[in-house]
Design an enzyme around this catalytic site. Structure first.
Site, PDB file in Angstrom:
ATOM      1  N   LYS A  77       0.933  -1.105  -0.143  1.00  0.00           N
ATOM      2  CA  LYS A  77       0.355  -0.194   0.069  1.00  0.00           C
ATOM      3  C   LYS A  77       0.921   1.348   0.109  1.00  0.00           C
ATOM      4  CE  LYS A  77      -3.545   1.536   2.477  1.00  0.00           C
ATOM      5  NZ  LYS A  77      -4.829   1.769   3.705  1.00  0.00           N
ATOM      6  N   SER A 152     -10.002   2.303   2.910  1.00  0.00           N
ATOM      7  CA  SER A 152      -8.449   2.475   1.784  1.00  0.00           C
ATOM      8  C   SER A 152      -8.106   2.124   1.042  1.00  0.00           C
ATOM      9  CB  SER A 152      -7.931   3.638   2.860  1.00  0.00           C
ATOM     10  OG  SER A 152      -7.174   3.168   3.268  1.00  0.00           O
ATOM     11  N   SER A 176      -9.994  -0.785   7.581  1.00  0.00           N
ATOM     12  CA  SER A 176      -9.141  -0.222   5.759  1.00  0.00           C
ATOM     13  C   SER A 176      -8.712  -1.600   5.529  1.00  0.00           C
ATOM     14  CB  SER A 176      -8.788   0.472   5.993  1.00  0.00           C
ATOM     15  OG  SER A 176      -9.139   2.233   5.883  1.00  0.00           O
TER      16      SER A 176
END
Length: 487
Positions: A77, A152, A176
């Site tokens: 990420k 996210s 997330s």
């Protein structure tokens, strides 16, 4: 189909048998990305040149020196810093930022012999539930490209679901990792707060953020968490708690295990498909010998409000460091320092980030601190006490990960309150600090649904035990998006 349909154990067996090389796996990842990422839009930065060279060298390492994840590709990420590989947090304000060090988890991936193939899209600064808040692109759900992958860590889940990579890292502040895992039909673990070092994770809300693994099956997830977990002297919030052999917990045996089902998690606002999939999953676990009982977590109703006050307050402080002075985007045509700060932040941050900075600044201001921030902290204490009480009598808590499957792209983009409510079933665990996993448990109109299993502090092993038993008794983890066919 793809090599990444296989588990880590199966891939290592193929490599050892001479049917496959690490270079082959790395090549497969980049070929899959080239074929599919025009649709999925998961990757922001590629590490192809370094990764290809690394794979060629790793093929020379003797088998006895290799661990269970050695040579396997992973996506990271984009809020986890990677030396020499652009890290933007999907924000204009960090466009072009090249970190000069690796996050602790990235160092641990290297020690395990994993190969970082690239950086994954996200909601800007991890603020969002759909990946629509990225400055650069909107990641799509591999099961239906008209739907969001969640957020996210949406691209972390979508890249695994699409078979671009077999592993990814995400971060979880209010759901997330788990919500995107549910939306994309993969396995996502939010470890106990402090289980995994946050050193090198760009902070959103420091008391809530936690890095965790996303994979296609439970065993691979357990292997990856074991690789990245542990005490880190660079992170004062990382816990000095021994990291167990998580794979050893995957016995398939849940006889006598006590499962709590909070009535609040199956009540108003939870879709019928999500409710029925959880009830069916509980029947599977009962059939395996577990006992199930309804309980109450009465203060869960305060979680959403408390979370957005606390996380936004911490964000308003953490994001004050982005001012255009030392790195990242800097506004042009300004005549004084104050205007530089104002214009850089006004142009560099997206609408959702600015909304939360304002909310947090307001909550921390002198006239409202007691009414908002202090009350939210009190609510957090009550929520944590609810979990402590339930865990006196039960081993795990189970419910849906999300009230509904993935919604359509653009459906909630102008409605922040509806967007925030998507995390209503995942936020309480971050406030309490307890670990939780999402695993596939059903479908609604062709879109995956997730089962959330919550455990005691630092007892990820029991969560994995239950998740693995359910996985082995069902076929949900074996189903893949249609885009896998013929690709």
């Amino acid at each position: 189909m793809t090599l990444f349909e296989r588990s880590a154990k199966e891939l290592q067996a193929e490599i050892k048998a001479g049917n496959l090389s690490i270079a082959d796996l790395t090549k497969e990842a980049y070929e899959r990305i080239a074929k599919l990422d025009g649709d999925v839009q998961a990757f922001l930065a590629s590490n192809e040149e370094k990764a290809t060279a690394q794979a060629a060298e790793m093929d020379k390492v003797p088998f006895e020196e290799r661990g269970p994840l050695f040579g396997l590709p992973i996506g990271v990420k984009d809020n986890i810093v990677t030396e020499g590989l652009e890290t933007t947090c999907a924000s204009k304000i960090l466009e072009g930022f090249m970190p000069i060090y690796d996050a602790t988890v990235v160092n641990k991936l290297r020690e395990a012999g994993m190969i970082t193939v690239g950086k994954l899209n996200m909601d800007e600064f991890a603020m969002g539930s759909s990946n629509e808040n990225s400055y650069y692109k909107t990641t799509k759900n591999p099961w239906n490209l008209n739907h969001v992958p969640g957020g996210s860590s949406g691209a972390s889940a979508a890249s695994v679901a699409a078979g671009e990579v077999p592993f990814s890292l995400g971060s979880d502040t209010g759901g997330s990792i788990r919500q995107p895992a549910a939306y994309c039909g993969v396995v996502g673990m939010k470890p106990t707060y402090g289980r995994v070092s946050r050193f090198g994770l760009v902070a959103f809300a420091s008391s809530l953020d936690q890095i965790g693994p996303i994979t296609r099956n439970v065993e691979d997830n357990a292997l990856l968490l074991e690789a990245i977990a542990g005490l880190d002297p660079n992170d004062s919030t990382s816990a000095d708690v021994e990291v167990p052999n998580y794979a050893a917990a995957l016995t398939g045996d849940v006889k006598g295990l006590r499962i709590a089902v909070p009535k609040e998690f199956l009540g108003e606002g939870v879709g019928e498909a999500a409710r029925q999939s959880v009830l069916a999953a509980l029947e599977v676990l009962k059939g395996l010998g577990a006992t199930v009982e309804e309980v109450s977590l009465p203060h869960s109703k305060y979680a959403l409000a408390a979370y957005y006050i606390l996380s936004s307050s911490e964000a308003s402080s953490n994001l004050s460091r982005f001012d255009g002075i030392r790195y990242g985007f800097r506004a042009e045509n300004v005549t004084n320092l104050m205007d530089l700060y104002k214009e850089t932040r006004a142009q560099g941050f997206g609408d959702e980030v600015k909304r939360r900075i304002m909310l947090g600044t307001y909550s921390l201001s002198a006239g409202t601190y007691d009414a908002y921030y202090k009350k939210a902290q009190q609510a957090r204490t009550l929520i944590k006490a609810d979990y402590d009480k339930v865990f006196e009598d039960f081993d795990v808590i189970i419910g849906p990960t999300s009230p509904t499957p993935a919604f359509k792209i653009g459906e909630n983009v102008d409605d922040p309150m509806t967007m925030y409510a998507n995390d209503i079933l995942t936020i309480p665990m971050n406030l309490a600090g307890v670990p939780a996993i999402s695993i596939p448990c059903g479908f609604d109109n062709g879109l995956p649904l997730g089962l959330q299993i919550i455990g005691k502090y630092f007892d990820e092993a029991t969560i994995y035990r239950v998740a693995h038993a359910f996985e082995q008794a069902t076929e949900f983890h074996k189903q893949v998006p249609q885009m896998w066919e013929g690709k």
